[in-house]
Design a protein around this motif. Structure first.
Motif, mmCIF file in Angstrom:
data_model
loop_
_atom_site.group_PDB
_atom_site.id
_atom_site.type_symbol
_atom_site.label_atom_id
_atom_site.label_comp_id
_atom_site.label_asym_id
_atom_site.label_seq_id
_atom_site.Cartn_x
_atom_site.Cartn_y
_atom_site.Cartn_z
ATOM 1 N N LEU A 1 9.376 -11.775 -32.878
ATOM 2 C CA LEU A 1 10.282 -10.764 -33.426
ATOM 3 C C LEU A 1 11.497 -11.430 -34.069
ATOM 4 C CD1 LEU A 1 11.241 -7.888 -33.853
ATOM 5 C CD2 LEU A 1 12.043 -7.846 -31.497
ATOM 6 N N ALA A 2 12.076 -12.422 -33.384
ATOM 7 C CA ALA A 2 13.227 -13.120 -33.956
ATOM 8 C C ALA A 2 12.848 -13.840 -35.249
ATOM 9 C CB ALA A 2 13.782 -14.114 -32.934
ATOM 10 N N ASP A 3 11.650 -14.429 -35.274
ATOM 11 C CA ASP A 3 11.193 -15.106 -36.481
ATOM 12 C C ASP A 3 11.040 -14.115 -37.641
ATOM 13 O OD1 ASP A 3 9.767 -17.496 -37.858
ATOM 14 O OD2 ASP A 3 8.311 -15.872 -37.997
ATOM 15 N N ALA A 4 10.387 -12.965 -37.377
ATOM 16 C CA ALA A 4 10.214 -11.960 -38.426
ATOM 17 C C ALA A 4 11.558 -11.408 -38.888
ATOM 18 C CB ALA A 4 9.313 -10.829 -37.923
ATOM 19 N N HIS A 5 12.480 -11.208 -37.941
ATOM 20 C CA HIS A 5 13.811 -10.699 -38.291
ATOM 21 C C HIS A 5 14.533 -11.689 -39.204
ATOM 22 C CE1 HIS A 5 18.138 -9.815 -37.541
ATOM 23 N NE2 HIS A 5 17.716 -8.569 -37.544
ATOM 24 N N ALA A 6 14.467 -12.966 -38.882
ATOM 25 C CA ALA A 6 15.121 -13.973 -39.712
ATOM 26 C C ALA A 6 14.499 -14.029 -41.102
ATOM 27 C CB ALA A 6 15.037 -15.341 -39.035
ATOM 28 N N ARG A 7 13.172 -13.924 -41.180
ATOM 29 C CA ARG A 7 12.511 -13.964 -42.487
ATOM 30 C C ARG A 7 12.837 -12.726 -43.318
ATOM 31 N NH1 ARG A 7 7.186 -13.733 -42.238
ATOM 32 N NH2 ARG A 7 6.943 -13.436 -39.998
ATOM 33 N N VAL A 8 12.968 -11.574 -42.673
ATOM 34 C CA VAL A 8 13.363 -10.369 -43.402
ATOM 35 C C VAL A 8 14.736 -10.558 -44.028
ATOM 36 C CG1 VAL A 8 14.113 -7.972 -43.071
ATOM 37 C CG2 VAL A 8 11.908 -8.716 -42.191
ATOM 38 N N LEU A 9 15.699 -11.016 -43.234
ATOM 39 C CA LEU A 9 17.056 -11.196 -43.756
ATOM 40 C C LEU A 9 17.091 -12.257 -44.858
ATOM 41 C CD1 LEU A 9 19.211 -11.088 -40.486
ATOM 42 C CD2 LEU A 9 18.634 -9.222 -42.047
#
Length: 366
Positions: free
Chosen positions: A274-282
């Motif tokens: 989740l943290a990885d996907a959140h960082a990639r979204v931003l």
């Protein structure tokens, strides 16, 4: 436990005062040790809950995989169209240089530079044609489509958005993810198995009834002649081999500990994903904004300016080709950043277990 029914016929009848006993019909019902039935029920319920949650997790993963494959195919096709547009520009430049070469207004080296760039671009387009087949095959596999199904990629990625909630809130909400629930249910199942192993160390009971058909007595005038015998019995299962039961309890305890560790590991993996996907979204939202609002307009202006200077002889072919290469790379980066954002957003929704509330990206957030 299931009841058991047995029938026996005496090879030689047993003579009694009331007559010969010819056989026996026995019905027995085992009663499990105290605590074993609740443990079995709890284990079966936990197993069913884990299976149901696993189905939900597969549905989320499948949706994210289909989106990932779709955006990969979309980005490939968009990149190819950009290459084709630049190939048309190089074709025009090559024709212009050939005409200038005939009147001595251009050099052969300039023409060779343009033709080399054109050949490399044509080779890249041919490679993309082959890659499109592979990307389409993966998308059809993810979406369970047959090989004849056409794959349209007309829908471009939407404008990038970012989650309203901070990462900490998303991580807290993701604790209810189906994969977390499945892991917790498997831990409950393992705990129930340990409780069952403990319960099976206790004695169990058996209740039964025996019916013995009896023939008429050999002597006349005997009371209760031919009266069938009926017996009610109670038995006890003796768990004498406690070593085996202790081993089963130890195995159940180890299984419960392993399942609890797996559940904790699953929660950590989901949090990291989740943290990885959140960082990639931003990051991809930021990149899309920077490329489309700053870098790409600057590259287009620089390229247009160099074309004008080249027309009046103030710029070289090498300068024009370099500017075109930068413009091509930024146009490709813009498409890839949008596709990467859409892929990351699909992964974020899959890891959250739902599509999070969001708002358009604003450069001030960077």
């Amino acid at each position: 436990p299931e009841p058991s029914l047995s029938v026996a016929a005496y090879v030689q009848a047993v003579e009694t005062r009331v007559g010969p006993q010819r056989g026996r019909v026995s019905l027995q019902q085992p009663l499990p040790p105290p605590g074993s039935r609740p443990a079995r029920r709890a284990g079966a319920s936990a197993r069913a809950a884990a299976a149901a949650a696993a189905v939900e997790a597969v549905a989320l993963d499948t949706a994210a995989e289909v989106e990932r494959r779709y955006w990969a195919l979309w980005a490939l096709r968009a990149t190819r169209e950009t290459h084709r547009a630049h190939l048309d520009v190089l074709d025009g430049m090559s024709a212009t240089l050939r005409a200038r070469l005939e009147v001595g207004a251009a050099t052969l080296a300039d023409l060779q530079q343009v033709d080399l760039s054109r050949a490399r671009l044509a080779d890249a387009i041919a490679t993309m044609d082959a890659r499109e087949q592979a990307a389409g095959a993966w998308l059809r596999a993810a979406a369970a489509l047959d090989a004849a199904t056409p794959l349209a990629t007309d829908a471009p990625p939407p404008a990038p958005v970012v989650p309203d909630a901070p990462l900490a809130e998303l991580l807290a909400a993701a604790q209810d993810h189906p994969r977390n629930r499945a892991a917790a249910a498997r831990a409950d199942e393992a705990t129930a198995a340990m409780r069952l192993a403990r319960a099976q160390r206790r004695p169990g009971l058996r209740v039964g009834v025996d019916w013995i058909p009896t023939g008429p007595a050999a002597m006349p005038d005997v009371d209760d002649s031919g009266k069938d015998a009926l017996a009610v019995g109670l038995g006890v299962d003796l768990p004498l081999w406690q070593g085996a039961h202790r081993a089963a309890v130890d195995a159940g305890r180890a299984g419960a500990s392993a399942a609890a560790a797996d559940a904790a590991g699953t929660a950590l993996e989901l949090g990291a994903a989740l943290a990885d996907a959140h960082a990639r979204v931003l990051d991809n939202a930021r990149r899309t904004d920077v490329i489309e609002t700053t870098l790409l307009p600057a590259a287009e202006a620089s390229y247009a300016s160099l074309l004008g200077r080249y027309a009046v002889g103030e710029a070289t072919v090498a300068q024009v080709l370099l500017a075109q290469r930068d413009l091509l790379a930024l146009q490709i980066d813009a498409d890839e950043a949008r596709a990467a954002w859409a892929t990351a957003w699909a992964a974020l929704a899959a890891q959250c277990g739902r599509i999070p509330a969001a708002h358009p990206h604003a450069p001030a957030e960077d």
